[in-house]
Scaffold this motif. Structure first.
Motif, PDB file in Angstrom:
ATOM      1  N   MET A   1     -11.970  -7.231  -0.724  1.00 15.56           N
ATOM      2  CA  MET A   1     -12.814  -6.103  -1.115  1.00 15.56           C
ATOM      3  C   MET A   1     -14.239  -6.588  -1.409  1.00 15.56           C
ATOM      4  O   MET A   1     -14.439  -7.630  -2.003  1.00 15.56           O
ATOM      5  CB  MET A   1     -12.214  -5.467  -2.374  1.00 15.56           C
ATOM      6  N   ARG A   2     -15.211  -5.798  -0.980  1.00 15.17           N
ATOM      7  CA  ARG A   2     -16.601  -6.077  -1.305  1.00 15.17           C
ATOM      8  C   ARG A   2     -16.918  -5.332  -2.594  1.00 15.17           C
ATOM      9  O   ARG A   2     -16.325  -4.318  -2.889  1.00 15.17           O
ATOM     10  CB  ARG A   2     -17.504  -5.552  -0.173  1.00 15.17           C
ATOM     11  N   PHE A   3     -17.889  -5.850  -3.348  1.00 11.94           N
ATOM     12  CA  PHE A   3     -18.207  -5.205  -4.620  1.00 11.94           C
ATOM     13  C   PHE A   3     -19.615  -4.644  -4.640  1.00 11.94           C
ATOM     14  O   PHE A   3     -20.346  -4.851  -5.591  1.00 11.94           O
ATOM     15  CB  PHE A   3     -17.995  -6.199  -5.767  1.00 11.94           C
ATOM     16  N   HIS A   4     -20.005  -3.982  -3.565  1.00 12.94           N
ATOM     17  CA  HIS A   4     -21.326  -3.363  -3.581  1.00 12.94           C
ATOM     18  C   HIS A   4     -21.335  -2.270  -4.656  1.00 12.94           C
ATOM     19  O   HIS A   4     -20.410  -1.481  -4.748  1.00 12.94           O
ATOM     20  CB  HIS A   4     -21.663  -2.771  -2.206  1.00 12.94           C
ATOM     21  N   PRO A   5     -22.394  -2.229  -5.475  1.00 13.37           N
ATOM     22  CA  PRO A   5     -22.364  -1.308  -6.617  1.00 13.37           C
ATOM     23  C   PRO A   5     -22.698   0.151  -6.317  1.00 13.37           C
ATOM     24  O   PRO A   5     -22.863   0.937  -7.242  1.00 13.37           O
ATOM     25  CB  PRO A   5     -23.413  -1.920  -7.564  1.00 13.37           C
ATOM     26  N   TRP A   6     -22.828   0.502  -5.031  1.00 12.35           N
ATOM     27  CA  TRP A   6     -23.083   1.901  -4.685  1.00 12.35           C
ATOM     28  C   TRP A   6     -21.969   2.432  -3.781  1.00 12.35           C
ATOM     29  O   TRP A   6     -21.474   1.716  -2.921  1.00 12.35           O
ATOM     30  CB  TRP A   6     -24.382   2.062  -3.887  1.00 12.35           C
ATOM     31  N   VAL A   7     -21.656   3.702  -3.953  1.00  6.90           N
ATOM     32  CA  VAL A   7     -20.793   4.395  -2.997  1.00  6.90           C
ATOM     33  C   VAL A   7     -21.657   5.472  -2.351  1.00  6.90           C
ATOM     34  O   VAL A   7     -22.205   6.336  -3.051  1.00  6.90           O
ATOM     35  CB  VAL A   7     -19.580   5.061  -3.709  1.00  6.90           C
ATOM     36  N   PHE A   8     -21.810   5.381  -1.030  1.00 10.96           N
ATOM     37  CA  PHE A   8     -22.664   6.361  -0.344  1.00 10.96           C
ATOM     38  C   PHE A   8     -21.926   7.684  -0.148  1.00 10.96           C
ATOM     39  O   PHE A   8     -20.691   7.697   0.005  1.00 10.96           O
ATOM     40  CB  PHE A   8     -23.135   5.798   1.004  1.00 10.96           C
ATOM     41  N   SER A   9     -22.676   8.778  -0.121  1.00  4.91           N
ATOM     42  CA  SER A   9     -22.036  10.101  -0.040  1.00  4.91           C
ATOM     43  C   SER A   9     -21.229  10.243   1.258  1.00  4.91           C
ATOM     44  O   SER A   9     -20.183  10.887   1.256  1.00  4.91           O
ATOM     45  CB  SER A   9     -23.072  11.207  -0.177  1.00  4.91           C
TER      46      SER A   9
END
Ligand code: SAH
Length: 378
Positions: A1-9
């Motif tokens: 899993m990647r931990f990018h701190p944004w979830v795009f709409s």
């Protein structure tokens, strides 16, 4: 899993309920497994992640998170020092706290919320800032009038959330600075140039220094300590010229080596002489958006070309870009083009970046914004 701190709409399949901007939401996989908890947002970033662990975001959470941030600043040697109480305590995504910036000046933390969610949490964060820093922070000034999304219409007002102190002199590497957190740009000071200022000090001895875009005069004060022959500070804002004069007076009262001028950069560079052998160019972000990139690169080229044209042989140029959309390579190309136009022989001595208290989240490379080159010009 990647931990990018944004979830795009675009990555959201469906939403249970109707969350309001700034509310806490949980992000789940299609089969209901927990991914993250975060703040809901309107726009292309739907969720700014606060944790990849299924945890409550309560007083305890904020204290834990801020303590981690504080301990890191102690560990890297910027906090809990007698000669330095100016540092960035929270750098948004870089500290896994997207939408939050906190700079510390002496006993006062200046806090900026860039998201509605962080605005809603401001009281909890202020309380935790005092608790998590072992007495380092006593006052918390909230300064989000201009950083919150305009459309959210929150009517946020700047002011102290905890304590309240008129003492606004802070120490950076043993030098004193008046920090105008109420009216100044950003949180009142550009903390991100601390290491680069130290490097400049090292090169200042016996040189004629021009600090262009000086603002509070950070580079000027270091150049004075480094033994510069003279230091000229230039900024188009008269307010900035007052600030730099105040800061010089705090550290080097009555020292005739320093003079400040309120003047446009391009005009000054066009009319100045050829005696400067250490020039700093630290302009405001020329590109705030991707669309402005081409225009911004031209701006950097034009500005640097003027410095190359006038700098004394054997001179050193410190040149920066703080535009996040301008990459290191873009910037290098813009500066190289300027060097080629001038026909001068130019060598790179250092490649500079933001300091350790502005960490970059490894999953969020967008957090890298400050870049600089130190060049030897013959
Ligand atoms: N070097 C500073 C930060 C610079 S911020 C530091 O270390 O703190 C950018 C500064 O550029 C601002 O103070 C702004 O007033 C000034 N500025 C913007 N446009 C300018 C122009 N055309 N000519 C001169 N100064 C300008």
């Amino acid at each position: 899993m990647r931990f990018h701190p944004w979830v795009f709409s675009g990555a959201v399949h469906h939403i249970d309920g109707q969350p309001e901007e700034g509310e806490f939401v949980r992000v789940l996989t299609a089969d209901g497994c927990f991914i993250a908890v975060g703040h809901w947002q309107i726009g292309s970033i739907a969720v700014r992640v606060l944790s990849f662990e299924d945890t409550a975001v309560d007083a305890d959470y904020w204290e834990r998170r801020l303590r981690r941030a504080y301990e890191m600043r102690v560990a890297i040697g910027v906090a809990a020092r007698s000669d330095n109480d100016t540092y960035r305590l929270v750098h948004g995504e870089g500290d896994n706290l997207p939408g939050l910036v906190v700079d510390v000046y002496g006993k006062t933390a200046v806090m900026q919320a860039h998201s509605v969610g962080m605005h809603h949490c401001r009281e909890d964060i202020a309380e935790a800032l005092v608790r998590a820093t072992d007495g380092a922070v006593e006052n918390v000034y909230y300064k989000s009038e201009t950083t919150l999304p305009y459309k959210a219409d929150l009517g946020a007002e700047n002011g102290f959330l905890r304590g309240g102190s008129p003492d606004n002199v802070a120490l950076e590497n043993g030098l004193k600075f008046h920090i105008d957190w109420m009216k100044g740009q950003k949180t009142g000071f550009f903390v991100d140039q601390r290491d680069n200022r130290s490097l400049l000090e090292h090169y200042s001895g016996g040189r004629n220094v021009l600090n262009m875009f000086c603002y509070t005069g950070g580079f000027s004060v270091y150049a004075m300590r480094g033994g510069a022959r003279l230091v000229h500070s230039v900024d188009s804002s008269a307010k900035a010229v007052d600030l730099v004069n105040q800061n010089i007076a705090l550290n080097f009262p009555g020292d005739p080596r320093h003079q400040a001028f309120a003047e446009d950069a391009f005009k000054y560079l066009d009319t100045m002489g050829r005696d400067y052998d250490l020039i700093i160019l630290d302009p405001p972000a020329f590109a705030k958006h991707k669309d402005a990139l081409r225009h911004a690169l031209k701006g950097y080229t034009k500005l640097n070309a003027k410095a190359f044209e006038k700098i004394k042989p054997g001179g050193i140029l410190f040149t920066f870009s703080c535009s996040q959309v301008v990459t290191k390579d873009n910037f290098r190309t813009a500066v190289f083009t300027a060097a080629a136009m001038s026909g001068r022989s130019v060598r790179i001595l250092h490649q500079l970046h933001q300091p350790a208290d502005h960490p970059i989240n490894i999953y969020h490379p967008e957090g890298e914004y400050l870049k600089g080159l130190v060049l030897y010009v013959e």
